[in-house]
Design a protein around this motif. Structure first.
Motif, PDB file in Angstrom:
ATOM      1  N   SER A  24       3.056  16.602   8.070  1.00 12.83           N
ATOM      2  CA  SER A  24       2.999  16.522   6.967  1.00 12.83           C
ATOM      3  C   SER A  24       1.578  16.573   6.786  1.00 12.83           C
ATOM      4  CB  SER A  24       3.571  15.170   6.796  1.00 12.83           C
ATOM      5  OG  SER A  24       2.584  13.995   7.657  1.00 12.83           O
TER       6      SER A  24
ATOM      7  N   THR B 251       1.143  11.064  14.843  1.00 19.30           N
ATOM      8  CA  THR B 251       0.501  12.169  15.705  1.00 19.30           C
ATOM      9  C   THR B 251       0.510  13.697  14.722  1.00 19.30           C
ATOM     10  OG1 THR B 251       1.473  10.472  16.800  1.00 19.30           O
ATOM     11  CG2 THR B 251       1.352  12.795  18.208  1.00 19.30           C
TER      12      THR B 251
ATOM     13  N   GLY C 182       1.039   8.542   0.789  1.00 18.21           N
ATOM     14  CA  GLY C 182       1.432  10.182  -0.084  1.00 18.21           C
ATOM     15  C   GLY C 182       3.619   9.368  -0.352  1.00 18.21           C
TER      16      GLY C 182
ATOM     17  N   SER D 289       5.036   9.998   2.059  1.00 17.96           N
ATOM     18  CA  SER D 289       6.197  10.419   2.565  1.00 17.96           C
ATOM     19  C   SER D 289       6.312   9.900   4.682  1.00 17.96           C
ATOM     20  CB  SER D 289       4.962  12.029   3.699  1.00 17.96           C
ATOM     21  OG  SER D 289       4.413  11.365   4.373  1.00 17.96           O
TER      22      SER D 289
ATOM     23  N   PRO E 204       0.687  -1.099   0.080  1.00 23.17           N
ATOM     24  CA  PRO E 204      -0.315   0.029   0.119  1.00 23.17           C
ATOM     25  C   PRO E 204       1.141   1.271   0.085  1.00 23.17           C
ATOM     26  CG  PRO E 204      -0.230  -1.724   1.920  1.00 23.17           C
ATOM     27  CD  PRO E 204       0.558  -2.131   1.163  1.00 23.17           C
TER      28      PRO E 204
ATOM     29  N   THR F  83      -1.265  11.435   3.761  1.00 20.84           N
ATOM     30  CA  THR F  83      -2.748   9.941   3.755  1.00 20.84           C
ATOM     31  C   THR F  83      -3.024   9.580   4.767  1.00 20.84           C
ATOM     32  OG1 THR F  83      -2.448   8.030   3.090  1.00 20.84           O
ATOM     33  CG2 THR F  83      -2.817   9.078   0.848  1.00 20.84           C
TER      34      THR F  83
HETATM   35  C1  LIG Z   1       7.987  17.092   6.484  1.00 21.20           C
HETATM   36  C2  LIG Z   1       7.450  15.936   7.169  1.00 21.20           C
HETATM   37  C3  LIG Z   1       6.614  16.148   8.443  1.00 21.20           C
HETATM   38  C4  LIG Z   1       6.108  15.188   9.338  1.00 21.20           C
HETATM   39  N1  LIG Z   1       5.526  15.170  10.453  1.00 21.20           N
HETATM   40  C5  LIG Z   1       4.819  14.151  11.013  1.00 21.20           C
HETATM   41  C6  LIG Z   1       4.240  14.404  11.798  1.00 21.20           C
HETATM   42  O1  LIG Z   1       3.971  15.189  12.297  1.00 21.20           O
HETATM   43  N2  LIG Z   1       3.420  13.605  12.499  1.00 21.20           N
HETATM   44  C7  LIG Z   1       3.758  12.421  11.887  1.00 21.20           C
HETATM   45  O2  LIG Z   1       2.743  11.277  12.685  1.00 21.20           O
HETATM   46  N3  LIG Z   1       4.104  11.965  10.758  1.00 21.20           N
HETATM   47  C8  LIG Z   1       4.896  12.881  10.693  1.00 21.20           C
HETATM   48  N4  LIG Z   1       5.837  12.877   9.354  1.00 21.20           N
HETATM   49  C9  LIG Z   1       6.104  11.502   9.201  1.00 21.20           C
HETATM   50  C10 LIG Z   1       4.809  11.014   7.752  1.00 21.20           C
HETATM   51  O3  LIG Z   1       3.677  12.209   7.255  1.00 21.20           O
HETATM   52  C11 LIG Z   1       3.587  10.287   8.504  1.00 21.20           C
HETATM   53  O4  LIG Z   1       4.219   8.328   8.682  1.00 21.20           O
HETATM   54  C12 LIG Z   1       2.892   9.659   7.956  1.00 21.20           C
HETATM   55  O5  LIG Z   1       1.499   8.351   8.497  1.00 21.20           O
HETATM   56  C13 LIG Z   1       2.791   8.795   5.919  1.00 21.20           C
HETATM   57  O6  LIG Z   1       2.070   9.095   5.841  1.00 21.20           O
HETATM   58  P1  LIG Z   1       1.814   8.480   4.173  1.00 21.20           P
HETATM   59  O7  LIG Z   1       0.875   8.884   3.164  1.00 21.20           O
HETATM   60  O8  LIG Z   1       2.569   9.549   3.166  1.00 21.20           O
HETATM   61  O9  LIG Z   1       2.523   6.643   4.015  1.00 21.20           O
HETATM   62  P2  LIG Z   1       3.210   6.201   2.974  1.00 21.20           P
HETATM   63  O10 LIG Z   1       4.799   6.843   3.311  1.00 21.20           O
HETATM   64  O11 LIG Z   1       3.107   6.093   1.314  1.00 21.20           O
HETATM   65  O12 LIG Z   1       3.088   4.922   3.612  1.00 21.20           O
HETATM   66  C14 LIG Z   1       3.622   4.348   5.106  1.00 21.20           C
HETATM   67  C15 LIG Z   1       2.987   3.784   5.391  1.00 21.20           C
HETATM   68  O13 LIG Z   1       1.896   3.018   5.672  1.00 21.20           O
HETATM   69  C16 LIG Z   1       1.395   2.016   4.645  1.00 21.20           C
HETATM   70  N5  LIG Z   1      -0.221   2.354   4.484  1.00 21.20           N
HETATM   71  C17 LIG Z   1      -0.126   3.758   3.441  1.00 21.20           C
HETATM   72  N6  LIG Z   1      -1.508   3.582   3.303  1.00 21.20           N
HETATM   73  C18 LIG Z   1      -2.477   2.600   3.586  1.00 21.20           C
HETATM   74  C19 LIG Z   1      -3.883   2.261   4.237  1.00 21.20           C
HETATM   75  N7  LIG Z   1      -4.464   2.477   3.465  1.00 21.20           N
HETATM   76  N8  LIG Z   1      -3.514   0.689   4.511  1.00 21.20           N
HETATM   77  C20 LIG Z   1      -2.582   0.610   4.993  1.00 21.20           C
HETATM   78  N9  LIG Z   1      -1.453   0.451   5.033  1.00 21.20           N
HETATM   79  C21 LIG Z   1      -0.926   1.764   4.419  1.00 21.20           C
HETATM   80  C22 LIG Z   1       2.096   2.143   4.017  1.00 21.20           C
HETATM   81  O14 LIG Z   1       2.018   0.479   2.963  1.00 21.20           O
HETATM   82  C23 LIG Z   1       3.893   1.910   4.652  1.00 21.20           C
HETATM   83  O15 LIG Z   1       3.952   1.123   5.209  1.00 21.20           O
HETATM   84  C24 LIG Z   1       6.286  13.901   8.746  1.00 21.20           C
HETATM   85  C25 LIG Z   1       6.520  13.425   6.900  1.00 21.20           C
HETATM   86  C26 LIG Z   1       7.506  14.565   6.318  1.00 21.20           C
HETATM   87  C27 LIG Z   1       8.127  14.152   5.260  1.00 21.20           C
END
Ligand SMILES: Cc1cc2nc3c(=O)[nH]c(=O)nc-3n(C[C@H](O)[C@H](O)[C@H](O)COP(=O)(O)OP(=O)(O)OC[C@H]3O[C@@H](n4cnc5c(N)ncnc54)[C@H](O)[C@@H]3O)c2cc1C
Length: 479
Positions: A151, A166, A88, A90, A85, A156
């Motif tokens: 983020s 968090t 974003g 991120s 999966p 997402t």
């Molecule tokens: C500038 C910056 C600031 C940030 N600040 C924070 C913050 O304040 N708080 C925080 O918690 N994190 C923060 N993060 C980290 C990041 O944004 C989080 O870890 C976020 O949860 C990742 O979401 P994503 O949609 O980008 O997931 P991805 O990076 O695409 O995936 C993350 C994980 O989730 C799984 N996944 C994605 N969607 C699903 C779904 N629908 N069902 C099951 N599994 C799924 C993926 O397989 C992967 O294991 C930050 C990152 C950056 C770059």
């Protein structure tokens, strides 16, 4: 498993995927696969920067419904192909990287807000929605999710669920897992399941908890109902400067034990105060900078703020006033903007750890000692950013300037992994838990057994039972 594009099996599987989602939603171009081979984990970024190839998926697929995903699971089981999966991209732990090839399931097409229930105060949405878009949708009706991570504009809801994310207001409004009411999940065998409609019950173990934090290793969460809240009448901040970190921590811990329920508390060590806080907010002072806020009805905010100020006075904090607090709130996301955030060619990592108030400063000191002593070329800074009545999160970072990072990719990875190894083991030995909100992913999987001991067998058993072909996000969570 990677299938050669020259292989007729590649065309067979592609045809089956096209049959499910349509041709425009099955991508096999290099650019699409490349975009899904790199997230915010330093190692793959560095690897690419040094001209090396990254592990790529065979297919990048954009499903439109849980049914589509269910059918994708069946194909993956038939061909024993990984399903990864993608939200974003991120994440900082390599959680969404297709390290064994397979089918990346990019969730961003599933981005609908399905229902805002003003009686229950909840919103139901598909999990591919960007968190900020969900926040805007509920804001229009006078509500907030209160999930405001840095983020928010690029991650997402599914990603936050998967990593137990968090936001900046978590101290009052909770981590993402506390916001969840119920889920729809496609399990690895293709079943579409719905967890109970309420999060509190006595009907056995909590199914939500199996999937929240499972990082895509036990299925794909397709829908979620989360709590929403009326936008508070007032939100006010105040900051204090303390002579050193220890006394500031005592003040912060007492604030949390007082049950006054601040919405945010953040404490920066002396190093981060003089560099990072100064760069971002312009506050040019030495010491440990502690900022906190309250939100809700204005009268209650003012009353609780007064009690909190009494606690700060008791620990001889210098009052920087509401201006000192607003400086932080107004710039809270700027800390992560280009120019303020660490990027390549530096090497850097966030040693995210959470511990009780009895242990948290020991964890900080042990990590700092090991980084400072073993890597004199590195800098160590830290702040404490998500607080509970029993402890808080340490957002510690190590930073190597460009000239201290080997040019050779293998040597750079070796150095990087060794810092993590030493710092994380120091944290675990002192009662730290990895980690509070970034998740485990690829980066920290090797510590899961150390953390859980025999308890890890339960997670391994669950994985084996639910996903006998190990199709779901293999290589992650140490499973
Ligand atoms: C500038 C910056 C600031 C940030 N600040 C924070 C913050 O304040 N708080 C925080 O918690 N994190 C923060 N993060 C980290 C990041 O944004 C989080 O870890 C976020 O949860 C990742 O979401 P994503 O949609 O980008 O997931 P991805 O990076 O695409 O995936 C993350 C994980 O989730 C799984 N996944 C994605 N969607 C699903 C779904 N629908 N069902 C099951 N599994 C799924 C993926 O397989 C992967 O294991 C930050 C990152 C950056 C770059």
């Amino acid at each position: 498993m990677n299938v050669s594009t020259e292989d007729y099996m590649f065309q067979m599987i592609r045809t089956e995927l096209i049959d499910i989602v349509g041709k425009e939603y099955v991508n096999t171009r290099y650019a699409d696969k490349f975009a899904h081979s790199i997230d915010y984990y330093w190692i793959p970024e560095m690897w690419h920067d040094r001209g090396k190839e990254l592990k790529q998926a065979d297919f990048v697929v954009y499903p439109g419904s849980a049914k589509d995903i269910s059918r994708i699971m069946m194909i993956a089981n038939q061909y024993k192909m990984p399903v990864i999966p993608w939200g974003g991209g991120s994440g900082s732990q390599g959680g969404a990287l297709p390290v064994f090839g397979g089918i990346v399931v990019d969730m961003k097409r599933m981005n609908k807000v399905l229902e805002i229930d003003e009686k229950t105060l909840s919103v139901t949405c598909e999990t591919g929605i960007i968190a900020l878009h969900l926040e805007w949708a509920v804001n229009k009706k006078g509500f907030s999710t209160m999930h405001l991570p840095a983020s928010i504009a690029c991650a997402t809801i599914g990603g936050f669920l998967a990593h137990r994310g968090t936001g900046v207001l978590s101290t009052k409004w909770g981590k993402f897992e506390e916001m969840v009411m119920s889920l729809e999940v496609v399990t690895p065998n293709g079943d579409i399941i719905q967890t109970p409609p309420v999060p509190r019950h006595a009907s056995g173990p909590d199914l939500n908890s199996i999937f929240v934090g499972s990082e895509g290793t036990l299925g794909i969460v397709t829908k979620v109902t989360i709590k929403i809240h009326p936008i508070p009448e007032a939100r006010k901040f105040r900051a204090y400067l303390f002579s050193d970190l220890k006394v500031a921590m005592e003040a912060g811990a007492e604030l949390m034990r007082s049950r006054l329920r601040p919405c945010a508390v953040r404490l920066y060590d002396e190093e981060e105060t003089v560099h990072h806080v100064k760069n971002v907010t312009g506050l040019d002072r030495k010491g440990a900078y502690l900022v906190f806020g309250f939100d809700g009805r204005e009268q209650i905010v003012d009353l609780t703020m007064g009690y909190a100020m009494d606690i700060m006075k008791k620990y001889h904090g210098e009052d920087l006033g509401s201006k000192g607090g607003d400086l932080w709130w107004d710039n809270k996301y700027k800390f992560f903007y280009p120019g303020y955030m660490f990027t390549l060619p530096k090497a850097f990592g966030t040693l995210d750890t959470v511990a009780t108030f009895s242990n948290i400063l020991n964890v900080y000191t042990a990590m700092k000692k090991v980084v400072n002593e073993e890597y004199p070329q590195a800098r160590f800074i830290g702040h404490f950013s998500h607080w509970y009545e029993w402890g808080c999160m340490l957002y510690a970072r190590f930073i190597f300037e460009e000239d201290a990072v080997p040019k050779d990719a293998v040597e750079a990875a070796e150095l990087y992994n060794s810092v993590w190894d030493k710092a994380i083991r120091a944290a675990i030995a002192n009662g730290g838990v990895i980690n509070e909100h970034h998740g485990v992913g690829l980066k920290l999987g090797r510590y899961m057994k150390d953390m859980y001991g025999n308890g890890f067998k339960i997670l391994q058993g669950l994985k084996k039972e639910m996903d006998p072909n190990n199709i779901m996000n293999p290589g992650k969570l140490g499973l």
